[in-house]
Scaffold this active site. Sequence first.
Site, PDB file in Angstrom:
ATOM      1  N   GLU A 280       0.839  -1.213   0.000  1.00  0.00           N
ATOM      2  CA  GLU A 280       0.000   0.000   0.000  1.00  0.00           C
ATOM      3  C   GLU A 280       0.865   1.250   0.000  1.00  0.00           C
ATOM      4  O   GLU A 280       1.835   1.346   0.776  1.00  0.00           O
ATOM      5  CB  GLU A 280      -0.889  -0.043   1.243  1.00  0.00           C
ATOM      6  CG  GLU A 280      -2.318   0.317   1.009  1.00  0.00           C
ATOM      7  CD  GLU A 280      -3.055  -0.639   0.061  1.00  0.00           C
ATOM      8  OE1 GLU A 280      -3.137  -0.349  -1.143  1.00  0.00           O
ATOM      9  OE2 GLU A 280      -3.556  -1.671   0.536  1.00  0.00           O
TER      10      GLU A 280
ATOM     11  N   THR B 240       2.897   2.064  -2.079  1.00  0.00           N
ATOM     12  CA  THR B 240       4.216   1.755  -2.649  1.00  0.00           C
ATOM     13  C   THR B 240       4.241   2.078  -4.141  1.00  0.00           C
ATOM     14  O   THR B 240       5.316   2.246  -4.713  1.00  0.00           O
ATOM     15  CB  THR B 240       4.546   0.261  -2.453  1.00  0.00           C
ATOM     16  OG1 THR B 240       3.387  -0.500  -2.788  1.00  0.00           O
ATOM     17  CG2 THR B 240       4.940  -0.024  -1.017  1.00  0.00           C
ATOM     18  N   ASP B 241       3.068   2.184  -4.771  1.00  0.00           N
ATOM     19  CA  ASP B 241       3.080   2.314  -6.249  1.00  0.00           C
ATOM     20  C   ASP B 241       3.723   3.620  -6.721  1.00  0.00           C
ATOM     21  O   ASP B 241       4.578   3.609  -7.603  1.00  0.00           O
ATOM     22  CB  ASP B 241       1.683   2.084  -6.873  1.00  0.00           C
ATOM     23  CG  ASP B 241       0.579   3.015  -6.441  1.00  0.00           C
ATOM     24  OD1 ASP B 241       0.791   3.829  -5.511  1.00  0.00           O
ATOM     25  OD2 ASP B 241      -0.519   2.944  -7.052  1.00  0.00           O
TER      26      ASP B 241
ATOM     27  N   GLY C 113     -16.747   4.561  -3.218  1.00  0.00           N
ATOM     28  CA  GLY C 113     -16.068   5.080  -2.024  1.00  0.00           C
ATOM     29  C   GLY C 113     -15.677   4.000  -1.035  1.00  0.00           C
ATOM     30  O   GLY C 113     -15.378   4.279   0.116  1.00  0.00           O
TER      31      GLY C 113
ATOM     32  N   LEU D  98     -12.439   0.112  -3.227  1.00  0.00           N
ATOM     33  CA  LEU D  98     -12.317  -1.018  -4.158  1.00  0.00           C
ATOM     34  C   LEU D  98     -12.145  -0.516  -5.593  1.00  0.00           C
ATOM     35  O   LEU D  98     -12.298  -1.255  -6.547  1.00  0.00           O
ATOM     36  CB  LEU D  98     -13.536  -1.940  -4.047  1.00  0.00           C
ATOM     37  CG  LEU D  98     -13.781  -2.496  -2.644  1.00  0.00           C
ATOM     38  CD1 LEU D  98     -15.059  -3.314  -2.606  1.00  0.00           C
ATOM     39  CD2 LEU D  98     -12.601  -3.337  -2.174  1.00  0.00           C
TER      40      LEU D  98
ATOM     41  N   ASP E  60      -4.229   0.552  -9.310  1.00  0.00           N
ATOM     42  CA  ASP E  60      -5.624   0.154  -9.476  1.00  0.00           C
ATOM     43  C   ASP E  60      -5.940  -0.176 -10.932  1.00  0.00           C
ATOM     44  O   ASP E  60      -6.572  -1.194 -11.243  1.00  0.00           O
ATOM     45  CB  ASP E  60      -6.542   1.263  -8.980  1.00  0.00           C
ATOM     46  CG  ASP E  60      -6.253   1.638  -7.542  1.00  0.00           C
ATOM     47  OD1 ASP E  60      -5.629   0.814  -6.846  1.00  0.00           O
ATOM     48  OD2 ASP E  60      -6.632   2.727  -7.127  1.00  0.00           O
TER      49      ASP E  60
ATOM     50  N   TYR F  51      -4.063  11.868   1.241  1.00  0.00           N
ATOM     51  CA  TYR F  51      -3.291  11.060   0.284  1.00  0.00           C
ATOM     52  C   TYR F  51      -2.119  11.882  -0.262  1.00  0.00           C
ATOM     53  O   TYR F  51      -0.976  11.428  -0.290  1.00  0.00           O
ATOM     54  CB  TYR F  51      -4.220  10.608  -0.851  1.00  0.00           C
ATOM     55  CG  TYR F  51      -3.592   9.630  -1.813  1.00  0.00           C
ATOM     56  CD1 TYR F  51      -3.828   8.265  -1.707  1.00  0.00           C
ATOM     57  CD2 TYR F  51      -2.748  10.073  -2.837  1.00  0.00           C
ATOM     58  CE1 TYR F  51      -3.264   7.367  -2.591  1.00  0.00           C
ATOM     59  CE2 TYR F  51      -2.174   9.180  -3.710  1.00  0.00           C
ATOM     60  CZ  TYR F  51      -2.438   7.829  -3.595  1.00  0.00           C
ATOM     61  OH  TYR F  51      -1.859   6.946  -4.472  1.00  0.00           O
TER      62      TYR F  51
END
Length: 386
Positions: free
Chosen positions: A37, A39-40, A126, A129, A176, A228
């Site tokens: 998480e 990390t992208d 929201g 997912l 994603d 974020y």
Amino acid sequence: MITAPSVAQLSSRFEEAFGTAPDGVWQAPGRVNLIGEHTDYNEGFVLPFAIDKTARVAIRVRRDSTVRMLSTYGDHGLVETDIATLEPLTAKGWTKYPLGVVWALKQRGIDVPGLDLLLDSDVPLGAGLSSSHAIECAVILALNELTDAGLAAEQMVLATQHAENAFVGAPTGIMDQSASLRGAKGHAVFLDCRDQGVQLVPFEAEEAGLVLLVIDTKVSHSHADGGYASRRESCELGAQVLGVPALRDVGVEMLEEASGLLDDVTFRRVRHVVTENDRVLQTVELLSSDGPQYIGALLDASHVSMRDDFEISCQELDVAVEASRSSGAIGARMTGGGFGGSAIALTPARLEQQVRDAVVIAFADAGFTTPDIFTVTPADGARRLA
Ligand code: GLA
């Protein structure tokens, strides 16, 4: 449970709304992230998979530059705009996702015509997912075909990221859309976010007597909010101070030295990313050698790291994780960008009901809204349906 309309039903709703049949129907899934998480965007590793909840778009190309959009969500009614007037950060509601894709393709010099579009989706909104990427991926797959743009999956990934970052205003990475476009049934997508290299790793929980539960806390989040972006800034600052191109280049053995060079908050953000990358690699190794029943401790460690070092969890996510673990799950963590959304709990199939009950009771005791709990298995990535 709401069942998704069939392709024939979607096509006939399109025809009712727009007076003609669509040129086609395309589908793209949401995702859960097993581990890896935040990390992208640090050019690191992630291990998400596509789920069997999808967005579907029926589209017909028009002869002018008008875009007309309608969804089965029941909100907004018909939204109409002109491609020539698209401006970043101005679109509202779900329409910013298809419009963002149109805009990003135009930025790449692709001549996108006007469209009529009908959206249907059963990816919860929201819930962490990736409902937005499911829409974007269905639309880009459609437009790639309808305009003969010939984009490869890697280029579609970058174009949807551009749409999210510049048009929607969410400074997100590439995880994603990679899961949605490149996922495969029975597999998690081990993605190297530096070069988009993908290895499909078998993840068949049922064969090991396990289920993967998703607990949607109903706390909704938006990655266009500040949390974020501020995590991303801390990571960039950390990489800059440590003199590396991205935190991907910092190994666990370098953390001690890093602690002397960084302020406390930046150090903890960096420690999360560095240890999380390592956990992804360990998870991939364990899945390949021993099987999913051995990855529980890594899921737990990932959650603690996000809760304490990266500080992106919330009470509902923590309660979901703690209640699942204490009632029989072998590992649990929040999944996705954080600040709400969903947790996942890897659970022996025979204890599934016990874990579900324990989570519902813990939420009621804490005065939280009743969560939605369901199982997911890795599904195929985006494709054309008709
Ligand atoms: C969101 C973003 C992804 C990724 C995750 C956190 O889902 O869209 O790019 O950064 O958060 O791992």
